[in-house]
Design a protein around this motif. Sequence first.
Motif, PDB file in Angstrom:
ATOM      1  N   ASN A  51       0.841  -1.202   0.000  1.00 55.28           N
ATOM      2  CA  ASN A  51       0.000   0.000   0.000  1.00 55.28           C
ATOM      3  C   ASN A  51       0.874   1.248   0.000  1.00 55.28           C
ATOM      4  OD1 ASN A  51      -2.493   1.371   0.008  1.00 55.28           O
ATOM      5  ND2 ASN A  51      -2.371   1.685   2.214  1.00 55.28           N
ATOM      6  N   THR A  86       2.454   4.713  -1.107  1.00 52.69           N
ATOM      7  CA  THR A  86       1.877   5.884  -1.765  1.00 52.69           C
ATOM      8  C   THR A  86       2.518   6.057  -3.146  1.00 52.69           C
ATOM      9  OG1 THR A  86       3.532   7.463  -0.980  1.00 52.69           O
ATOM     10  CG2 THR A  86       1.670   6.983   0.500  1.00 52.69           C
ATOM     11  N   TRP A 129       3.975   8.558  -4.234  1.00 49.66           N
ATOM     12  CA  TRP A 129       5.244   9.273  -4.043  1.00 49.66           C
ATOM     13  C   TRP A 129       6.328   8.340  -3.548  1.00 49.66           C
ATOM     14  CZ3 TRP A 129       0.649  10.942  -1.624  1.00 49.66           C
ATOM     15  CH2 TRP A 129      -0.029  11.958  -2.306  1.00 49.66           C
ATOM     16  N   TRP A 130       5.948   7.424  -2.623  1.00 53.49           N
ATOM     17  CA  TRP A 130       6.934   6.481  -2.092  1.00 53.49           C
ATOM     18  C   TRP A 130       7.479   5.589  -3.192  1.00 53.49           C
ATOM     19  CZ3 TRP A 130       7.184   1.126  -1.986  1.00 53.49           C
ATOM     20  CH2 TRP A 130       8.177   0.576  -1.170  1.00 53.49           C
ATOM     21  N   ALA A 143       4.590  12.517   2.541  1.00 54.33           N
ATOM     22  CA  ALA A 143       4.191  11.935   1.260  1.00 54.33           C
ATOM     23  C   ALA A 143       4.414  10.427   1.234  1.00 54.33           C
ATOM     24  CB  ALA A 143       4.968  12.597   0.126  1.00 54.33           C
ATOM     25  N   ARG A 159       4.255   8.222   3.823  1.00 52.33           N
ATOM     26  CA  ARG A 159       3.366   7.416   4.664  1.00 52.33           C
ATOM     27  C   ARG A 159       2.111   8.160   5.122  1.00 52.33           C
ATOM     28  NH1 ARG A 159       6.189   4.070   2.990  1.00 52.33           N
ATOM     29  NH2 ARG A 159       7.028   2.196   3.978  1.00 52.33           N
ATOM     30  N   ILE A 160       1.857   9.345   4.691  1.00 55.57           N
ATOM     31  CA  ILE A 160       0.668  10.155   4.967  1.00 55.57           C
ATOM     32  C   ILE A 160       0.604  10.626   6.428  1.00 55.57           C
ATOM     33  CG2 ILE A 160      -1.835  10.337   4.854  1.00 55.57           C
ATOM     34  CD1 ILE A 160      -0.436  10.172   2.140  1.00 55.57           C
ATOM     35  N   SER A 162       6.120  10.721  -9.437  1.00 60.62           N
ATOM     36  CA  SER A 162       5.212   9.594  -9.221  1.00 60.62           C
ATOM     37  C   SER A 162       4.424   9.272 -10.483  1.00 60.62           C
ATOM     38  CB  SER A 162       4.253   9.909  -8.070  1.00 60.62           C
ATOM     39  OG  SER A 162       3.402  10.995  -8.393  1.00 60.62           O
ATOM     40  N   TYR A 183      -3.590   8.431  -8.116  1.00 63.65           N
ATOM     41  CA  TYR A 183      -3.880   9.004  -6.807  1.00 63.65           C
ATOM     42  C   TYR A 183      -5.264   8.587  -6.318  1.00 63.65           C
ATOM     43  CZ  TYR A 183       0.282  11.845  -7.409  1.00 63.65           C
ATOM     44  OH  TYR A 183       1.579  12.254  -7.574  1.00 63.65           O
ATOM     45  N   PHE A 213      -4.994   5.027  -5.062  1.00 63.65           N
ATOM     46  CA  PHE A 213      -4.356   4.979  -3.743  1.00 63.65           C
ATOM     47  C   PHE A 213      -5.317   5.446  -2.654  1.00 63.65           C
ATOM     48  CE2 PHE A 213      -2.156   7.416  -0.411  1.00 63.65           C
ATOM     49  CZ  PHE A 213      -1.498   6.368   0.212  1.00 63.65           C
ATOM     50  N   ALA A 214      -6.074   6.518  -2.911  1.00 65.11           N
ATOM     51  CA  ALA A 214      -7.027   7.019  -1.915  1.00 65.11           C
ATOM     52  C   ALA A 214      -8.093   5.973  -1.610  1.00 65.11           C
ATOM     53  CB  ALA A 214      -7.672   8.309  -2.416  1.00 65.11           C
ATOM     54  N   THR A 264      -6.549   3.265   0.486  1.00 62.83           N
ATOM     55  CA  THR A 264      -6.281   3.735   1.849  1.00 62.83           C
ATOM     56  C   THR A 264      -7.556   3.750   2.681  1.00 62.83           C
ATOM     57  OG1 THR A 264      -4.415   5.071   1.093  1.00 62.83           O
ATOM     58  CG2 THR A 264      -5.378   5.645   3.214  1.00 62.83           C
TER      59      THR A 264
END
Length: 583
Positions: free
Chosen positions: A220, A222, A224-225, A326, A328-329, A374, A385, A388-389, A392
């Motif tokens: 999971n 992000t 960016w990660w 970015a 790990r939020i 990203s 994005y 990912f949202a 999450t």
Amino acid sequence: MSRLLRAAVLGIALVALPATGGADEPSQVPAVQLRNVRKTPPKPGLFSYSESKANVLKLASAVALAGLLVWSWHLEETGQKGRYRRARRFAIGLLGVLGVAGWFNFGGFHGGTNFIHVWEHYPLFTGSNYFPQLPAPPPYGGSALSEAERYGRERVLRRKMRDIASTNLIGSTADILANPERCTAHFTPARWEAFKQDTAYFIRRLGNRWEGSQKDHGFNGTPWWTIVPSILTNLAGPATDRTLLLLGLLDPVLILSMFAGIWWAFGLEIFAVAANFFAVNFPSRFYWNGGAFLRYDYLALSVLGICMLRKARPAAGGAMLAAGAAFRIFPVFFALGPAMQGIWRWIKEKAMPPRHRRIALGALLATAVMVPGSLLVAKGGLEVYGEFATNTLKHSDTPLTNHMGLRTVLSWRPWSNAKHLKDERLEDPFKVWKETRLANFEKLKPLFYLLNLALLWLVFRRSRDEEPWFAAALCGIVMIPAATELTCYYYAFMIPAAFLMERRREIGLWLIVLALATHAITKMPIWSDDQYMWMGLATVAYGMLVLWMLARPEAASAAQPVPAPAVAKRAGAPKRAAAGKQR
């Protein structure tokens, strides 16, 4: 009062020490968790390494550090600062280094020479390497198809996997096997062959733990990660023992850099406290993520960002805090502290202070690099994005037995814990338990939001006129346990609590007590979900204690000795002497 408080804290630490030693793992942890990293080793001899012996050494080191600090502070306050100063500083530094080594189990790692955590590498390596190809979230569907092609369809049909793409529950593999195009359509033939080879490697390395790995909660990361890991895994080549070792060495480098930064920015005592907390804190011990692949980048960036703020490098600090958030939020709460300060000063003084402008500039520059990066790695549009949202949010509605935080506390009931609701007859034995936890939280959700607003207001009131580094550390260590529900291994984020020793020294002693308490809780005859609930409650309570301690009048002056009054050189200069004292 401070001396009494320090004596009480030290007494608690000494009492807790005998209770925290013992077996390598808590007795109620399910056996499958103990197999995630290694097979049960034979009973060690008297002089051979074991995790329980390493734990005793770590706990003794933490208590020794607490005693040494209390003694040192007593000498300073009684005018004996120079007494045994070199010896004391050497001992504090040695205990700090032991703390850093202690997290690695003094070289014992996962037992013997087993440093690499293959279970953790599997979703991180495949998820980042094949990020553009695997449907979000990877990698279980693709692994099932790859395994079926290599070892036969019937073998895969006999096992289960977690449906992390939709329900997050454990279920059958039949659906993905019946619709392989959902995954394979995203691959070129060459890329699919490479993925099958990598999957075969992890099947061999995990052995009889492979089936269990398909029930984990997967990748999971992000968007960016994924930038750096995707580049590194593609450069490293196919999954091999050598590849995993090279990738696994990145986290130790980050961790050592983080502690070097703490020593540089905050000094020897705070470094030693932070290192011993890291070693002793049970939820974030090496067992979970040690030897994995870039599991501590968010921590290193967040902590080093605060260190940069402390050393008056606001742009670098802002960039690091933005990157940590970015990746790990939840570390966004470290950045929220200085942000609230800047907005407050802007409203109050009609202009944002220069330091906060540079912090914002650094954060914006980091974001300007990460967003297009990203998208380039994903080889797609902004939908990455959205995916990912969605994933999450799905994870946030999936209770886990090792979750911690205020939400976990409010969701817990003694009659609806895993001990009472786990049902092995179901495909997912924890299905009823998860549904009950969600229902319990819904009833208390207004209280959850009310408590978070109250804590955020208290953090703002206490930090609005402080330095930016102080606001970052305080907001993070109070608000992350209160506002988020994280798996236990992320609780190393409490390290910046040690930085607040610059305002109130006893905060560091209580941090050591918190770490000792997490070990003591594992000795309670309760299941793991209950244990982690109590650890989460202790951490939330610690944040409240810190707010209370910082609100006391002596907090501002406790970190520094009171200067001696000026003495007039001649009788005719009392007014100048008084003025000097006021300055």
